[in-house]
Motif scaffolding. Structure first.
Motif, PDB file in Angstrom:
ATOM      1  N   GLY A  63       0.808  -1.215   0.000  1.00 20.59           N
ATOM      2  CA  GLY A  63       0.000   0.000   0.000  1.00 20.59           C
ATOM      3  C   GLY A  63       0.836   1.258   0.000  1.00 20.59           C
ATOM      4  N   VAL A  64       1.895   1.291   0.812  1.00 16.20           N
ATOM      5  CA  VAL A  64       2.755   2.472   0.892  1.00 16.20           C
ATOM      6  C   VAL A  64       3.501   2.685  -0.420  1.00 16.20           C
ATOM      7  N   LEU A  65       4.056   1.614  -1.000  1.00 13.71           N
ATOM      8  CA  LEU A  65       4.783   1.742  -2.267  1.00 13.71           C
ATOM      9  C   LEU A  65       3.862   2.203  -3.393  1.00 13.71           C
ATOM     10  N   THR A  66       2.642   1.705  -3.404  1.00 14.02           N
ATOM     11  CA  THR A  66       1.678   2.136  -4.421  1.00 14.02           C
ATOM     12  C   THR A  66       1.305   3.592  -4.230  1.00 14.02           C
ATOM     13  N   CYS A  67       1.164   4.002  -2.991  1.00 13.50           N
ATOM     14  CA  CYS A  67       0.891   5.409  -2.693  1.00 13.50           C
ATOM     15  C   CYS A  67       2.012   6.297  -3.211  1.00 13.50           C
ATOM     16  N   LEU A  68       3.264   5.892  -2.971  1.00  9.25           N
ATOM     17  CA  LEU A  68       4.415   6.660  -3.463  1.00  9.25           C
ATOM     18  C   LEU A  68       4.467   6.672  -4.985  1.00  9.25           C
ATOM     19  N   ALA A  69       4.137   5.528  -5.604  1.00  9.67           N
ATOM     20  CA  ALA A  69       4.114   5.481  -7.076  1.00  9.67           C
ATOM     21  C   ALA A  69       3.093   6.469  -7.623  1.00  9.67           C
ATOM     22  N   GLY A  70       1.986   6.649  -6.901  1.00  7.09           N
ATOM     23  CA  GLY A  70       0.969   7.606  -7.320  1.00  7.09           C
ATOM     24  C   GLY A  70       1.418   9.047  -7.215  1.00  7.09           C
ATOM     25  N   LEU A  71       2.466   9.296  -6.430  1.00 11.36           N
ATOM     26  CA  LEU A  71       3.060  10.633  -6.369  1.00 11.36           C
ATOM     27  C   LEU A  71       4.123  10.832  -7.434  1.00 11.36           C
ATOM     28  N   ASN A  72       4.343   9.805  -8.249  1.00 10.85           N
ATOM     29  CA  ASN A  72       5.419   9.859  -9.243  1.00 10.85           C
ATOM     30  C   ASN A  72       4.923   9.882 -10.678  1.00 10.85           C
ATOM     31  N   ARG A  73       3.882   9.097 -10.974  1.00  7.02           N
ATOM     32  CA  ARG A  73       3.350   9.078 -12.337  1.00  7.02           C
ATOM     33  C   ARG A  73       1.856   8.763 -12.303  1.00  7.02           C
ATOM     34  N   PRO A  74       1.074   9.328 -13.238  1.00 10.44           N
ATOM     35  CA  PRO A  74      -0.366   9.073 -13.235  1.00 10.44           C
ATOM     36  C   PRO A  74      -0.731   7.644 -13.609  1.00 10.44           C
ATOM     37  N   THR A  75       0.160   6.939 -14.324  1.00  9.41           N
ATOM     38  CA  THR A  75      -0.131   5.554 -14.687  1.00  9.41           C
ATOM     39  C   THR A  75      -0.125   4.627 -13.466  1.00  9.41           C
ATOM     40  N   ALA A  76       0.135   5.185 -12.283  1.00  2.00           N
ATOM     41  CA  ALA A  76      -0.013   4.411 -11.060  1.00  2.00           C
ATOM     42  C   ALA A  76      -1.457   3.953 -10.863  1.00  2.00           C
ATOM     43  N   ALA A  77      -2.376   4.502 -11.638  1.00  2.00           N
ATOM     44  CA  ALA A  77      -3.756   4.021 -11.591  1.00  2.00           C
ATOM     45  C   ALA A  77      -3.815   2.525 -11.887  1.00  2.00           C
ATOM     46  N   ALA A  78      -2.943   2.039 -12.767  1.00  2.00           N
ATOM     47  CA  ALA A  78      -2.897   0.602 -13.074  1.00  2.00           C
ATOM     48  C   ALA A  78      -2.437  -0.191 -11.867  1.00  2.00           C
TER      49      ALA A  78
END
Length: 435
Positions: free
Chosen positions: A232-247
């Motif tokens: 969950g934390v890594l995905t949250c950080l990925a969402g602060l990096n690129r919009p394709t974190a939606a996947a």
């Protein structure tokens, strides 16, 4: 090879190891601890070095080979000397690595954000809004700023350092994920593929791609190993990096809901599900609030860069036009686009092979959603090789096939690809198109 066969092979290996360990313990005196039970920091470090050192060596050697070819091609052509420093130019070949998106990241790291939707006076075409740094997500420039202040490096050096370190972290993650399905040699092959994949030229540049892939692959690994809070934390950080974190959010959500349905791991899957979207949603809401329009981020992307989700119309237009030599679509760069078409066809073929392996649902959802977000959008088509870099599960079918050949042939093939990648994965992106 199916997941069942992979699992059966792993079970047989584990059983053999357990038998050997039992025999060793039985033969040893009662007051002598088994060798496997003695763990010191030095032995742990040696064990990690033996296991992970080859991964770092394979990735680093292949990437360095392609990187040297890329810089050599830049120096040989010399076109960068006639371009503006912001748009692919500079005094030295390596200056190109911090142009285009790299310029924006340096501006954010130095000056922060000033989100705004400002119309281009008199504009009536595709571009109607002035470019703004809010289109670029904050984690990477924040790390650039932090590393610069800690090390004393300039923002260029700090950004490059973050990208290079993240690229090695991504290689380790790709190895660890692939090793679960195909063993050590398959993991090495997958790490090598990460070094030579089309679009890999941005891995060692002032771009956020390596950081995103590192976060995404380790988030997927955490999901598969049921470390929900880490995922969950890594995905949250990925969402602060690129919009394709939606996947990535969608993949974690599917895995978490399946775990909740099976009543596994208590409330941890639910906690991960709640944490995962906070980074992406938080940034979009913050930008919208600052702009006075909660759809502001998407209006900026569409109006300033002509990037929007069009359900694949632009991609289909390119795929129909290129084979007949027509370049009547936006952002046409013939050589880069030809590589892009090859990447799209390869990705679709590998997706079918991946599904045939029946990997966990999270990997399938993540890969499919990443491809949908990339191929379903109107953007610079030639960059599709870069935008599909996060679809690392596609490496799995190739890695499982490559593990069957001998090491000498494997590294020869990857070495040839590494040398060629200086052109198709680096020069084509930065000089023959817009990365």
């Amino acid at each position: 090879m199916s997941r069942e066969n992979i699992r059966n092979g792993a079970d047989a290996t584990a059983a053999t190891n357990a038998t050997d360990a039992s025999a060793t313990a039985a033969a040893a005196p009662e007051d002598t601890p088994a060798p496997s039970s003695i763990h010191t920091p030095r032995s742990t470090l040696r064990s990690a070095a033996r296991r992970l050192g080859p991964v770092l060596a394979v990735y680093g050697t292949l990437k360095l080979a392609g990187f040297v070819v890329f810089l050599s091609l830049l120096d040989s052509a010399g076109d960068f000397r006639t371009k503006a420093p912001r748009f692919g130019g500079g005094a030295h070949p390596w200056d190109v690595l911090a142009t285009w998106d790299g310029w924006w990241y340096q501006q954010i790291a130095a000056h922060g954000y000033h989100p705004a939707l400002e119309a281009v006076p008199g504009a009536t075409g595709l571009i109607t809004v002035q470019e703004n740094s809010a289109a670029f997500f904050p984690l990477y420039p924040a790390l650039m700023r932090l590393v610069s202040e800690v090390t004393g490096l300039g923002l260029y050096g700090a950004g490059l350092l973050v990208s290079v370190v993240a690229s090695f972290a991504a290689a380790l993650g790709i190895y660890a994920l692939t090793e679960r399905f195909g063993g050590h040699r398959a993991g090495l092959a997958a790490a090598g593929l990460w070094a030579v994949w089309p679009g890999s030229g941005v891995e060692w540049a002032v771009y956020s791609d390596s950081l995103y892939v590192a976060l995404a692959v380790w988030a997927c690994h955490a999901v598969l190993t049921r470390r929900w809070l880490t995922a969950g934390v890594l995905t949250c950080l990925a969402g602060l990096n690129r919009p394709t974190a939606a996947a990535l959010i969608a993949a974690l959500a599917v895995a978490a809901l399946l775990a909740l349905r099976r009543r596994e791991d208590g409330a941890r899957p639910l906690a991960a599900l709640l944490i995962a979207p906070l980074g992406l949603a938080g940034y979009l809401v913050w930008v919208g609030h600052r702009m006075g329009d909660y759809g502001g981020y998407f209006k900026l992307q569409s109006g300033a860069w002509a990037h929007s989700f069009d359900y694949g119309k632009h991609t289909l237009h390119v795929l129909r036009s290129l084979p007949v030599g027509h370049y009547d679509y936006i952002y046409a760069y013939p050589y880069e686009d030809l590589i892009g078409v090859g990447v799209v066809l390869l990705a679709l073929a590998l997706l079918l092979l991946l599904i045939r392996l029946r990997p966990p649902a999270a990997l399938v959802v993540y890969t499919v959603m990443t491809m949908v977000l990339v191929l379903g959008s109107q953007q610079i088509f030639g960059n599709v090789s870069r935008y599909l870099l996060p679809a690392f599960p596609l490496f799995l079918p190739l890695a499982l096939a490559l593990r069957r050949i001998g090491p000498a042939l494997l590294y020869t093939l990857l070495g040839i690809a590494a040398l060629a990648s200086g052109s198709y994965a680096g020069y084509a992106l930065f000089e023959l198109g817009i990365p």
